[in-house]
Write an enzyme that holds these catalytic residues in place. Structure first.
Site, mmCIF file in Angstrom:
data_model
loop_
_atom_site.group_PDB
_atom_site.id
_atom_site.type_symbol
_atom_site.label_atom_id
_atom_site.label_comp_id
_atom_site.label_asym_id
_atom_site.label_seq_id
_atom_site.Cartn_x
_atom_site.Cartn_y
_atom_site.Cartn_z
ATOM 1 N N PHE A 131 0.898 -0.845 0.166
ATOM 2 C CA PHE A 131 -0.188 0.395 -0.001
ATOM 3 C C PHE A 131 0.906 0.459 -0.180
ATOM 4 C CE2 PHE A 131 -2.750 3.423 1.844
ATOM 5 C CZ PHE A 131 -3.639 2.804 0.732
ATOM 6 N N ASP A 203 1.640 -5.431 7.959
ATOM 7 C CA ASP A 203 0.013 -4.327 7.939
ATOM 8 C C ASP A 203 -0.873 -4.942 7.947
ATOM 9 O OD1 ASP A 203 -1.544 -2.775 7.219
ATOM 10 O OD2 ASP A 203 0.184 -1.462 6.416
ATOM 11 N N TYR A 228 -10.811 0.843 10.549
ATOM 12 C CA TYR A 228 -12.489 1.240 9.251
ATOM 13 C C TYR A 228 -12.847 0.380 8.243
ATOM 14 C CZ TYR A 228 -8.641 3.365 6.808
ATOM 15 O OH TYR A 228 -7.626 3.641 6.234
ATOM 16 N N LYS A 229 -11.904 -0.860 8.280
ATOM 17 C CA LYS A 229 -12.413 -1.925 7.196
ATOM 18 C C LYS A 229 -13.150 -2.594 8.013
ATOM 19 C CE LYS A 229 -8.119 -0.761 4.973
ATOM 20 N NZ LYS A 229 -8.656 0.491 3.618
ATOM 21 N N ARG A 377 -12.941 -3.921 -7.468
ATOM 22 C CA ARG A 377 -12.089 -4.733 -6.081
ATOM 23 C C ARG A 377 -13.537 -5.006 -5.506
ATOM 24 N NH1 ARG A 377 -8.139 -2.142 -1.912
ATOM 25 N NH2 ARG A 377 -9.593 -0.957 -2.155
#
Length: 418
Positions: A131, A203, A228-229, A377
């Site tokens: 990322f 991560d 938050y995912k 995605r």
């Protein structure tokens, strides 16, 4: 290829042990939400919890609520609720700051440890497809430190072995790749790094709450991730940090703010870090957003990661099979690994007009997202994604492709967030 119909998917939903948990989320009517890998859906309890913090704890309790409402302990209390999801122990995780900030803290701490062990180790190894914020933080830290620190990037996991050598200080990887959904073998890569004298930073943004993670069993050194995912903490909700107990108190982290002080209200002019993971706190905590994180974590307490993983694999298997059976004549390329051991909880498809395709799907109520280059995605959150929704999403995808609706000019206009 197994033949399914929608009735079969409905029967799967009726047999789903996680089905009651879906009712604990506020999901809009007419929307199939397949973007929980970017922003999780709102737990129904979150609105009431936020109102309670604002109206009662802040409005009535005022400054007293740091003590009376447990605000001061909130980062560590949340960390203890999150810990079982990532294979950590009690009082080993804190929820605080952002993923980027937490990465800066642990990466700097890891480099400092290595400086005492072997000053010649100045290379951070990572994937070019990691990322971007992780790479940016590493680049910025290397620039800040100077003294020959650098970032070495590999193009695929197969190149990691050759890239980690006597000059490597840290192997910094994302457990599940944000773009492809490929899951790395944390235990074997950590073992490889340790055998070469390197430390690991993991991560977990696309892992925590999506796939089983066991940091301690894998022998990991440092880990960070967001809430938050898949953890459904709310947009921009605070991230988390974990440090192996053996490394935790070796040095204090570089952002030595007062919340990580051993006695913050002693107002001592000299910094003295608290023992334990709380030393990875920095400044005053964002109580309202922290409080909403708890709503998502409380739902996880009603199940376990093995049950969630089993459903995740069924959902992603079903999606892949239906796409190939019903949309296989279109130029869609599966980017996500088929092997269960290498797959996270998302499916990524490459299409020549991937961005426009995603926008056309969103207009039809199927919300995924787009990542460069040409990748659509789709994230599958077992807590609330149903099997019937998978069927419906593929049917809409087929119609959008067959009709060519995605070619409409309005789907080419890009917003700031894709």
């Amino acid at each position: 290829m197994t033949t399914f119909d929608r009735e079969h998917c409905i029967r799967l939903d009726q047999q789903d042990p996680l089905r009651p948990l879906r009712d604990q989320f506020a999901l809009p009517e007419g929307v199939t939400y397949l973007d929980g890998n970017s922003l999780g859906a709102r737990p129904r309890a979150a609105a009431a919890r936020a109102a309670q913090v604002v109206a009662e704890e802040w409005g009535e309790g005022l400054i007293r609520s740091w003590n009376t409402a447990g605000w001061f302990e909130l980062p560590q209390r949340l960390g203890n609720k999150l810990a079982p999801l990532v294979g950590a122990g009690q009082d080993e995780v804190v929820v605080t700051d952002t993923t980027s900030i937490n990465l800066f803290k642990v990466l700097a701490a890891a480099l400092r440890v290595q400086q005492t062990r072997d000053p010649a180790r100045k290379v951070i190894v990572s994937e070019a497809s990691n990322f971007p914020t992780d790479l940016y933080i590493a680049q910025g830290l290397a620039d800040l430190l100077q003294q020959g620190y650098s970032l070495r990037l590999v193009n695929s996991p197969a190149e990691i072995d050759a890239a980690v050598g006597a000059d490597t200080a840290v192997l910094m990887l994302t457990h599940v790749n944000y773009k492809t959904g490929e899951m790395l073998d944390m235990a074997s890569l950590t073992e490889l790094a340790h055998a070469r004298g390197a430390l690991t930073v993991w991560d977990l943004c696309h892992s925590a709450g999506a796939v089983p993670v066991n940091l301690k069993a894998a022998g990991a050194d440092y880990a960070i991730g967001c809430t938050y995912k898949y953890l459904n903490g709310g947009p921009g909700s605070p991230a988390f940090v974990w440090v192996a107990p053996a490394l935790r108190d070796a040095f204090w982290q570089p952002l030595s703010g007062w919340w990580g002080h051993a006695a913050p209200f002693a107002m001592d002019p000299q910094y003295r870090p608290v023992e334990g993971v709380r030393r990875f706190l920095c400044g005053t905590q964002p109580v309202t957003s922290l409080a909403m994180v708890e709503c998502g974590l409380d739902i996880f307490a009603q199940t376990n990661m093995q049950v969630l993983r089993a459903k995740s694999l069924l959902l992603t298997d079903l999606f892949i099979e239906l796409v190939e059976a019903r949309c296989g004549h279109h130029p869609l390329t599966l980017v996500t690994p088929r092997e269960h051991a290498r797959r996270g909880s998302q499916v990524s498809l490459e299409h020549p007009d991937g961005y426009a395709l995603v926008q056309a799907l969103i207009e039809r109520g199927v919300i995924g997202d787009y990542r460069e280059p040409r990748i659509a995605r789709f994230g599958f959150t077992p807590l609330y994604t149903s099997f019937a929704e998978v069927w419906d999403a593929v049917e809409i995808l087929r119609d959008v492709l067959d009709s060519g609706a995605y070619r409409d000019a309005r789907f080419q206009t890009r917003g700031q967030v894709t």
